[in-house]
Write a protein that holds these residues in place. Sequence first.
Motif, mmCIF file in Angstrom:
data_model
loop_
_atom_site.group_PDB
_atom_site.id
_atom_site.type_symbol
_atom_site.label_atom_id
_atom_site.label_comp_id
_atom_site.label_asym_id
_atom_site.label_seq_id
_atom_site.Cartn_x
_atom_site.Cartn_y
_atom_site.Cartn_z
ATOM 1 N N ASN A 228 -10.685 8.043 3.675
ATOM 2 C CA ASN A 228 -11.941 7.938 3.245
ATOM 3 C C ASN A 228 -12.555 9.120 2.831
ATOM 4 O O ASN A 228 -13.329 9.723 1.769
ATOM 5 C CB ASN A 228 -12.603 7.351 4.437
ATOM 6 N N ASN A 229 -12.538 10.028 3.876
ATOM 7 C CA ASN A 229 -13.113 11.444 3.599
ATOM 8 C C ASN A 229 -12.745 12.293 2.627
ATOM 9 O O ASN A 229 -13.468 12.923 1.891
ATOM 10 C CB ASN A 229 -13.291 11.944 5.115
ATOM 11 N N LYS B 159 -15.351 13.306 -0.057
ATOM 12 C CA LYS B 159 -15.966 14.753 0.124
ATOM 13 C C LYS B 159 -15.053 15.619 -0.684
ATOM 14 O O LYS B 159 -15.812 16.432 -1.667
ATOM 15 C CB LYS B 159 -15.969 14.977 1.760
ATOM 16 N N ASP C 110 -0.118 11.941 0.707
ATOM 17 C CA ASP C 110 -0.463 10.897 1.851
ATOM 18 C C ASP C 110 1.026 9.960 2.128
ATOM 19 O O ASP C 110 1.742 9.638 1.337
ATOM 20 C CB ASP C 110 -1.661 9.816 1.294
ATOM 21 N N ASN D 141 -2.515 5.268 -1.059
ATOM 22 C CA ASN D 141 -3.528 5.939 -1.041
ATOM 23 C C ASN D 141 -3.692 7.445 -1.864
ATOM 24 O O ASN D 141 -4.417 7.583 -2.424
ATOM 25 C CB ASN D 141 -3.963 6.264 0.351
ATOM 26 N N ASN E 217 -6.912 13.612 13.456
ATOM 27 C CA ASN E 217 -6.812 14.797 13.976
ATOM 28 C C ASN E 217 -5.747 15.216 14.604
ATOM 29 O O ASN E 217 -5.489 16.650 14.341
ATOM 30 C CB ASN E 217 -7.941 14.641 15.191
ATOM 31 N N HIS F 62 -3.697 17.988 12.476
ATOM 32 C CA HIS F 62 -4.143 19.106 12.059
ATOM 33 C C HIS F 62 -3.332 20.318 12.168
ATOM 34 O O HIS F 62 -3.382 21.140 11.343
ATOM 35 C CB HIS F 62 -5.687 19.220 12.381
ATOM 36 N N GLU G 247 -10.186 19.861 7.819
ATOM 37 C CA GLU G 247 -11.310 18.858 8.469
ATOM 38 C C GLU G 247 -11.550 19.224 10.029
ATOM 39 O O GLU G 247 -10.960 19.616 10.508
ATOM 40 C CB GLU G 247 -10.798 17.276 8.156
ATOM 41 N N LYS G 248 -12.900 18.846 10.257
ATOM 42 C CA LYS G 248 -13.292 18.898 11.906
ATOM 43 C C LYS G 248 -12.577 17.705 12.521
ATOM 44 O O LYS G 248 -12.444 16.523 11.833
ATOM 45 C CB LYS G 248 -14.733 18.771 12.068
ATOM 46 N N ASN H 68 -19.548 20.463 7.286
ATOM 47 C CA ASN H 68 -20.341 20.222 6.175
ATOM 48 C C ASN H 68 -21.840 20.613 6.623
ATOM 49 O O ASN H 68 -22.679 20.756 5.959
ATOM 50 C CB ASN H 68 -19.949 18.898 5.677
ATOM 51 N N TRP I 66 -7.143 4.788 14.263
ATOM 52 C CA TRP I 66 -6.795 6.060 14.858
ATOM 53 C C TRP I 66 -7.941 6.651 15.613
ATOM 54 O O TRP I 66 -7.827 7.438 16.505
ATOM 55 C CB TRP I 66 -5.973 6.952 14.000
HETATM 56 N N1 LIG Z 1 -16.613 16.250 7.730
HETATM 57 C C1 LIG Z 1 -17.051 15.017 7.792
HETATM 58 O O1 LIG Z 1 -18.112 14.600 7.591
HETATM 59 C C2 LIG Z 1 -15.809 13.958 7.992
HETATM 60 C C3 LIG Z 1 -16.211 12.689 7.778
HETATM 61 C C4 LIG Z 1 -15.008 11.791 7.982
HETATM 62 C C5 LIG Z 1 -13.655 12.291 8.570
HETATM 63 N N2 LIG Z 1 -13.633 13.323 8.938
HETATM 64 C C6 LIG Z 1 -12.273 14.220 9.184
HETATM 65 O O2 LIG Z 1 -11.678 13.802 8.212
HETATM 66 C C7 LIG Z 1 -10.064 13.476 8.684
HETATM 67 C C8 LIG Z 1 -9.804 11.992 8.154
HETATM 68 O O3 LIG Z 1 -10.750 11.109 8.544
HETATM 69 P P1 LIG Z 1 -10.724 9.651 7.454
HETATM 70 O O4 LIG Z 1 -12.150 9.203 7.820
HETATM 71 O O5 LIG Z 1 -10.672 10.173 6.099
HETATM 72 O O6 LIG Z 1 -9.644 9.039 7.927
HETATM 73 P P2 LIG Z 1 -8.793 8.067 7.237
HETATM 74 O O7 LIG Z 1 -8.108 7.326 8.174
HETATM 75 O O8 LIG Z 1 -9.498 7.248 6.197
HETATM 76 O O9 LIG Z 1 -7.623 8.869 6.263
HETATM 77 C C9 LIG Z 1 -6.511 9.656 6.666
HETATM 78 C C10 LIG Z 1 -5.447 9.833 5.622
HETATM 79 O O10 LIG Z 1 -4.389 10.503 6.117
HETATM 80 C C11 LIG Z 1 -3.008 9.786 5.769
HETATM 81 N N3 LIG Z 1 -2.148 10.611 6.715
HETATM 82 C C12 LIG Z 1 -1.704 9.968 7.800
HETATM 83 N N4 LIG Z 1 -0.765 10.959 8.315
HETATM 84 C C13 LIG Z 1 -0.265 11.743 7.112
HETATM 85 C C14 LIG Z 1 0.744 12.881 7.101
HETATM 86 N N5 LIG Z 1 1.415 13.121 8.016
HETATM 87 N N6 LIG Z 1 0.557 13.305 5.683
HETATM 88 C C15 LIG Z 1 -0.315 12.947 4.803
HETATM 89 N N7 LIG Z 1 -1.176 12.085 4.950
HETATM 90 C C16 LIG Z 1 -1.341 11.590 6.276
HETATM 91 C C17 LIG Z 1 -3.490 8.522 5.985
HETATM 92 O O11 LIG Z 1 -2.529 7.827 5.318
HETATM 93 C C18 LIG Z 1 -5.028 8.377 5.457
HETATM 94 O O12 LIG Z 1 -4.792 7.899 4.074
HETATM 95 C C19 LIG Z 1 -10.400 13.497 10.250
HETATM 96 O O13 LIG Z 1 -10.026 14.554 10.929
HETATM 97 C C20 LIG Z 1 -12.010 13.276 10.443
HETATM 98 O O14 LIG Z 1 -12.319 13.598 11.647
HETATM 99 C C21 LIG Z 1 -14.637 14.416 8.569
#
Ligand SMILES: NC(=O)c1ccc[n+]([C@@H]2O[C@H](COP(=O)([O-])OP(=O)(O)OC[C@H]3O[C@@H](n4cnc5c(N)ncnc54)[C@H](O)[C@@H]3O)[C@@H](O)[C@H]2O)c1
Length: 364
Positions: free
Chosen positions: A15-16, A20, A38, A43, A78, A81, A98-99, A127, A168
């Motif tokens: 998503n993020n 973003k 991914d 995805n 997380n 990371h 990402e945070k 951000n 997660w």
């Molecule tokens: N700054 C912001 O405003 C903000 C907003 C939302 C999320 N985030 C951060 O962004 C990160 C992701 O959040 P999200 O909401 O996008 O989660 P999400 O679950 O939508 O996306 C995570 C993605 O990572 C993939 N993934 C998992 N393991 C992997 C690996 N080993 N290698 C490659 N890809 C892998 C998953 O398949 C998934 O597509 C988190 O750390 C979250 O805290 C930040």
Amino acid sequence: MTSRKVRYGLIGAGNNAVKKHLSNYSRLSNIELVAVCDVNIENGRKAAETYNIPNVYKNYQDMIIKEDLDIVSVCTPNSLHTDITIYALQNGVNVHCEKPLAINGKEAQRIVEAKNRSGKNVMVGLNNRFTNEAVYLKKCIDEGYLGDIYKAKAGWIRRSGIPGRGTWFTNKEVAGGGVMIDLGVHYLDLALYLMGMPEPTYVTGATYQNFAHTDKRNRNGYKGNPNGIFNVEDSANGFIGLQDGATVNFEFSWASNIDEDQTFIEILGTKGGASIINGELKIHSEILDSCVDISPILNPNIKLKNEFEHFTNSILSSEELLAPAEHGVYMMNIIDHFYLSAEKQEPVFFEKNNNCYKRLSSIC
Ligand SMILES: NC(=O)c1ccc[n+]([C@@H]2O[C@H](COP(=O)([O-])OP(=O)(O)OC[C@H]3O[C@@H](n4cnc5c(N)ncnc54)[C@H](O)[C@@H]3O)[C@@H](O)[C@H]2O)c1
């Protein structure tokens, strides 16, 4: 670096990342979107198709080794990371992570050490530091318009905003914690950043879990997993004492029985105060014998900071980073103390005369 474009890769196309990172990096004329990775290949393919990215990988090591990248965004859950960021650094790639930077202070510190060894850079995706209101307010504070800062308040409270019950996000092992590590990392960071990141002396925290049993409080558009784990807090409160005598109150919730959702920052200084409530900046002070409220009309001709352009430029020109990895260590050490305090139900002190990059041995 030669005059070629900055070669960019994305790790974790969820998503993020798509909303973003890809939407913003794709707008920069000096960025070449080279590859996306991914573990969920669908995805990755979807993101690649949307942004016309030629290479899709399932494994981030393969992508990093093969693609000669300059920057990767790390947008995975997380707990991944740290390993991904360190691997990228070891292979000469700068990381926009990402945070939260990591799931605890110790892992965040490992990232800083790897970064220092690599000569590459890491920026945390904070951000909220980059909004026009925050950039302007930071300048006001740094230039002394508010006087000495002695108190702050930070919060992000949601009525129904669990980012997927049983995903997660609600699994401690993967997320590192609940709302505190998810939303708290943004707004507590913003308050402390605006205050100049003074050294903390102690943290008192409390966590609550009251909405794990129901799907009713999922964030709009976020699906839960009925078989998933929910072993983190959905609400968090706390108080931080800082070495300069200032204090910060904070409050975060994914779900709570409140009137309406709100984000807020309030910074109080000896000459003035300021608040950013739901994105709106106000400054409060006095003129002659009366209190005044100021709603700044931010100058549209002043180009404020863009997170993605800033990181790209920092690589090309060594521009000083606004959200460096060291700030992620500062925050994760505070969060470690917060969780320990919540568990012990008592304040937890930082070691005296130590900067906060070191942590209590009981936490390590
Ligand atoms: N700054 C912001 O405003 C903000 C907003 C939302 C999320 N985030 C951060 O962004 C990160 C992701 O959040 P999200 O909401 O996008 O989660 P999400 O679950 O939508 O996306 C995570 C993605 O990572 C993939 N993934 C998992 N393991 C992997 C690996 N080993 N290698 C490659 N890809 C892998 C998953 O398949 C998934 O597509 C988190 O750390 C979250 O805290 C930040």
